[in-house]
Write a protein that holds these residues in place. Structure first.
Motif, PDB file in Angstrom:
ATOM      1  N   VAL A  53       0.825  -1.217   0.000  1.00 24.92           N
ATOM      2  CA  VAL A  53       0.000   0.000   0.000  1.00 24.92           C
ATOM      3  C   VAL A  53       0.855   1.262   0.000  1.00 24.92           C
ATOM      4  O   VAL A  53       0.404   2.328  -0.424  1.00 24.92           O
ATOM      5  N   GLY A  54       2.073   1.168   0.487  1.00 26.37           N
ATOM      6  CA  GLY A  54       2.957   2.327   0.594  1.00 26.37           C
ATOM      7  C   GLY A  54       3.403   2.529   2.034  1.00 26.37           C
ATOM      8  O   GLY A  54       2.871   1.912   2.968  1.00 26.37           O
ATOM      9  N   ASP A  55       4.387   3.379   2.227  1.00 28.52           N
ATOM     10  CA  ASP A  55       4.931   3.605   3.569  1.00 28.52           C
ATOM     11  C   ASP A  55       3.879   4.145   4.525  1.00 28.52           C
ATOM     12  O   ASP A  55       3.005   4.932   4.137  1.00 28.52           O
ATOM     13  N   PHE A  56       3.984   3.742   5.787  1.00 26.22           N
ATOM     14  CA  PHE A  56       3.142   4.291   6.839  1.00 26.22           C
ATOM     15  C   PHE A  56       3.704   5.642   7.288  1.00 26.22           C
ATOM     16  O   PHE A  56       4.911   5.885   7.232  1.00 26.22           O
ATOM     17  N   HIS A  57       2.820   6.502   7.786  1.00 28.70           N
ATOM     18  CA  HIS A  57       3.195   7.844   8.226  1.00 28.70           C
ATOM     19  C   HIS A  57       3.268   7.887   9.754  1.00 28.70           C
ATOM     20  O   HIS A  57       2.363   7.420  10.441  1.00 28.70           O
ATOM     21  N   PHE A  58       4.328   8.489  10.262  1.00 28.34           N
ATOM     22  CA  PHE A  58       4.518   8.631  11.703  1.00 28.34           C
ATOM     23  C   PHE A  58       4.015  10.013  12.112  1.00 28.34           C
ATOM     24  O   PHE A  58       4.781  10.958  12.322  1.00 28.34           O
ATOM     25  N   ASN A  59       2.697  10.113  12.230  1.00 30.45           N
ATOM     26  CA  ASN A  59       2.040  11.405  12.412  1.00 30.45           C
ATOM     27  C   ASN A  59       2.426  12.113  13.707  1.00 30.45           C
ATOM     28  O   ASN A  59       2.393  13.342  13.767  1.00 30.45           O
ATOM     29  N   TRP A  60       2.768  11.343  14.737  1.00 30.27           N
ATOM     30  CA  TRP A  60       3.020  11.939  16.056  1.00 30.27           C
ATOM     31  C   TRP A  60       4.441  11.644  16.525  1.00 30.27           C
ATOM     32  O   TRP A  60       4.707  11.596  17.717  1.00 30.27           O
ATOM     33  N   TRP A  61       5.359  11.464  15.608  1.00 32.27           N
ATOM     34  CA  TRP A  61       6.724  11.089  15.951  1.00 32.27           C
ATOM     35  C   TRP A  61       7.424  12.207  16.698  1.00 32.27           C
ATOM     36  O   TRP A  61       7.350  13.385  16.334  1.00 32.27           O
ATOM     37  N   SER A  62       8.126  11.845  17.767  1.00 34.18           N
ATOM     38  CA  SER A  62       8.926  12.822  18.508  1.00 34.18           C
ATOM     39  C   SER A  62      10.335  12.319  18.760  1.00 34.18           C
ATOM     40  O   SER A  62      11.204  13.091  19.169  1.00 34.18           O
ATOM     41  N   GLY A  63      10.594  11.044  18.524  1.00 34.24           N
ATOM     42  CA  GLY A  63      11.927  10.486  18.726  1.00 34.24           C
ATOM     43  C   GLY A  63      11.890   8.982  18.611  1.00 34.24           C
ATOM     44  O   GLY A  63      10.823   8.366  18.579  1.00 34.24           O
ATOM     45  N   GLY A  64      13.069   8.383  18.519  1.00 31.73           N
ATOM     46  CA  GLY A  64      13.158   6.938  18.365  1.00 31.73           C
ATOM     47  C   GLY A  64      13.193   6.532  16.906  1.00 31.73           C
ATOM     48  O   GLY A  64      13.070   7.355  15.995  1.00 31.73           O
ATOM     49  N   GLU A  65      13.360   5.240  16.674  1.00 35.53           N
ATOM     50  CA  GLU A  65      13.466   4.720  15.316  1.00 35.53           C
ATOM     51  C   GLU A  65      12.082   4.550  14.694  1.00 35.53           C
ATOM     52  O   GLU A  65      11.166   4.006  15.320  1.00 35.53           O
ATOM     53  N   LYS A  66      11.932   4.996  13.463  1.00 33.10           N
ATOM     54  CA  LYS A  66      10.684   4.804  12.726  1.00 33.10           C
ATOM     55  C   LYS A  66      10.732   3.435  12.053  1.00 33.10           C
ATOM     56  O   LYS A  66      11.402   3.253  11.042  1.00 33.10           O
ATOM     57  N   GLU A  67      10.023   2.480  12.628  1.00 34.99           N
ATOM     58  CA  GLU A  67      10.020   1.112  12.120  1.00 34.99           C
ATOM     59  C   GLU A  67       8.820   0.927  11.185  1.00 34.99           C
ATOM     60  O   GLU A  67       7.675   0.979  11.616  1.00 34.99           O
ATOM     61  N   GLN A  68       9.117   0.708   9.908  1.00 37.75           N
ATOM     62  CA  GLN A  68       8.071   0.689   8.894  1.00 37.75           C
ATOM     63  C   GLN A  68       7.230  -0.590   8.927  1.00 37.75           C
ATOM     64  O   GLN A  68       7.656  -1.632   9.437  1.00 37.75           O
ATOM     65  N   THR A  69       6.047  -0.464   8.379  1.00 33.26           N
ATOM     66  CA  THR A  69       5.117  -1.571   8.192  1.00 33.26           C
ATOM     67  C   THR A  69       4.850  -1.727   6.699  1.00 33.26           C
ATOM     68  O   THR A  69       4.551  -0.743   6.024  1.00 33.26           O
ATOM     69  N   VAL A  70       4.973  -2.944   6.193  1.00 36.69           N
ATOM     70  CA  VAL A  70       4.654  -3.231   4.802  1.00 36.69           C
ATOM     71  C   VAL A  70       3.326  -3.988   4.784  1.00 36.69           C
ATOM     72  O   VAL A  70       3.229  -5.077   5.337  1.00 36.69           O
ATOM     73  N   ALA A  71       2.319  -3.396   4.170  1.00 38.33           N
ATOM     74  CA  ALA A  71       0.994  -4.008   4.144  1.00 38.33           C
ATOM     75  C   ALA A  71       0.530  -4.210   2.707  1.00 38.33           C
ATOM     76  O   ALA A  71       0.831  -3.396   1.827  1.00 38.33           O
ATOM     77  N   LYS A  72      -0.205  -5.300   2.489  1.00 38.56           N
ATOM     78  CA  LYS A  72      -0.814  -5.590   1.193  1.00 38.56           C
ATOM     79  C   LYS A  72      -2.248  -6.049   1.420  1.00 38.56           C
ATOM     80  O   LYS A  72      -2.582  -6.577   2.489  1.00 38.56           O
ATOM     81  N   ILE A  73      -3.087  -5.880   0.396  1.00 40.23           N
ATOM     82  CA  ILE A  73      -4.495  -6.260   0.500  1.00 40.23           C
ATOM     83  C   ILE A  73      -4.899  -7.028  -0.762  1.00 40.23           C
ATOM     84  O   ILE A  73      -4.516  -6.650  -1.873  1.00 40.23           O
ATOM     85  N   LEU A  74      -5.689  -8.084  -0.585  1.00 42.59           N
ATOM     86  CA  LEU A  74      -6.241  -8.873  -1.675  1.00 42.59           C
ATOM     87  C   LEU A  74      -7.722  -9.129  -1.397  1.00 42.59           C
ATOM     88  O   LEU A  74      -8.211  -8.862  -0.290  1.00 42.59           O
ATOM     89  N   TRP A  75      -8.429  -9.679  -2.410  1.00 46.59           N
ATOM     90  CA  TRP A  75      -9.820 -10.065  -2.175  1.00 46.59           C
ATOM     91  C   TRP A  75     -10.225 -11.213  -3.086  1.00 46.59           C
ATOM     92  O   TRP A  75      -9.580 -11.473  -4.106  1.00 46.59           O
ATOM     93  N   ASP A  76     -11.298 -11.912  -2.666  1.00 38.88           N
ATOM     94  CA  ASP A  76     -11.967 -12.889  -3.520  1.00 38.88           C
ATOM     95  C   ASP A  76     -13.462 -12.761  -3.240  1.00 38.88           C
ATOM     96  O   ASP A  76     -13.907 -11.769  -2.647  1.00 38.88           O
ATOM     97  N   ASP A  77     -14.257 -13.728  -3.639  1.00 36.90           N
ATOM     98  CA  ASP A  77     -15.702 -13.612  -3.460  1.00 36.90           C
ATOM     99  C   ASP A  77     -16.142 -13.715  -2.009  1.00 36.90           C
ATOM    100  O   ASP A  77     -17.301 -13.404  -1.697  1.00 36.90           O
ATOM    101  N   VAL A  78     -15.260 -14.145  -1.142  1.00 40.72           N
ATOM    102  CA  VAL A  78     -15.636 -14.387   0.256  1.00 40.72           C
ATOM    103  C   VAL A  78     -14.986 -13.405   1.212  1.00 40.72           C
ATOM    104  O   VAL A  78     -15.642 -12.867   2.117  1.00 40.72           O
ATOM    105  N   ASN A  79     -13.697 -13.137   1.039  1.00 43.69           N
ATOM    106  CA  ASN A  79     -12.923 -12.429   2.056  1.00 43.69           C
ATOM    107  C   ASN A  79     -12.148 -11.232   1.524  1.00 43.69           C
ATOM    108  O   ASN A  79     -11.756 -11.202   0.349  1.00 43.69           O
TER     109      ASN A  79
END
Length: 247
Positions: A53-79
């Protein structure tokens, strides 16, 4: 090849799908024809072909390491399927009680609004690294209180570290995979399952942890303090009938 290398595609493949719709990120969800095993491996060909989906945003970051999340989405007729790959050097979780405060642990969330015309009608799925889930429904028709019991949700997690009770050296990442049946959204969605071209609103979030706690979102949120319950800031997704391997 490392699990992350298999899971994350080059950035130049992700950029064309990450556009702005009304100032918010947009993502095309492609179909999968093959069965998806909910095992937190994300090793099916469909997951490999799907674009993050793209990089996550650290909206309230004030310090420390920004550890990214990689997310993907799929679908079929059920889920609707969501896979999260979370970089994390300090994995911690203690909540095992259903509907417990999982957001205090290392946790990922999906807040889903199936009707863009009623974006404040949304459903929450909060899931920690040990598989405990909290669910809620915030809609104009729900009278049962904040908590809800979705039907048929399946999730699995895996972590790459030593202990989940305390931070230990050598931890690297954790993965969560979830399947959410479309029937849970039938009171708000125009179609269940969706039809090609249907658009929903949603946000994917990450929170919690003991050391270097994470507060990040796929679609940026503009609040003074960490707050994921801002449906007007949800991003856009579009369901595409094309199989992900043939996109």
């Amino acid at each position: 090849m490392t699990p992350l290398a298999r899971y994350r595609l080059p950035l130049f493949l992700a950029v064309p799908l990450l556009c702005l719709a009304q100032g918010k990120p947009s993502y095309d969800i492609y179909r999968t024809a093959e069965p998806i095993m909910i095992d937190a491996r994300l090793d099916e060909a469909a997951w490999q072909a799907a674009v993050p989906v793209g990089d996550f945003h650290f909206n309230w970051w004030s310090g420390g390491e920004k550890e990214q999340t990689v997310a993907k989405i799929l679908w079929d007729d059920v889920n609707l399927y969501i896979g999260y790959y979370c970089r994390d050097k300090n994995i911690a979780a203690n909540v095992t009680r259903r509907h417990g405060p999982v957001s205090l642990d290392d946790c990922v969330e999906a807040f889903i609004s199936p009707n863009p015309d009623k974006v404040h009608n949304y459903y929450g799925f909060e899931m920690n690294v040990i598989g405990t889930m909290l669910n809620f429904t915030r809609t104009d028709w729900w009278r049962g209180g904040r908590r809800s019991e979705p039907v048929g949700v399946r999730l699995w997690t895996s972590h790459y570290g030593q202990s989940l009770k305390v931070d230990t050296p050598g931890e690297d990442h954790w993965i969560l995979e979830v399947a959410i049946p479309f029937r849970n959204f039938e009171k708000d969605a125009a179609h269940t399952p969706p039809r090609g071209g249907d658009r929903w609103r949603l946000n994917l979030n990450r929170s919690g942890g003991t050391t270097n706690p994470q507060y990040s979102t796929w679609s940026p949120v503009n609040t003074e303090r960490p707050n994921f319950h801002v449906p007007q800031d949800f991003g856009w997704v579009r369901f595409v009938e094309t199989l992900v391997e043939k996109r």
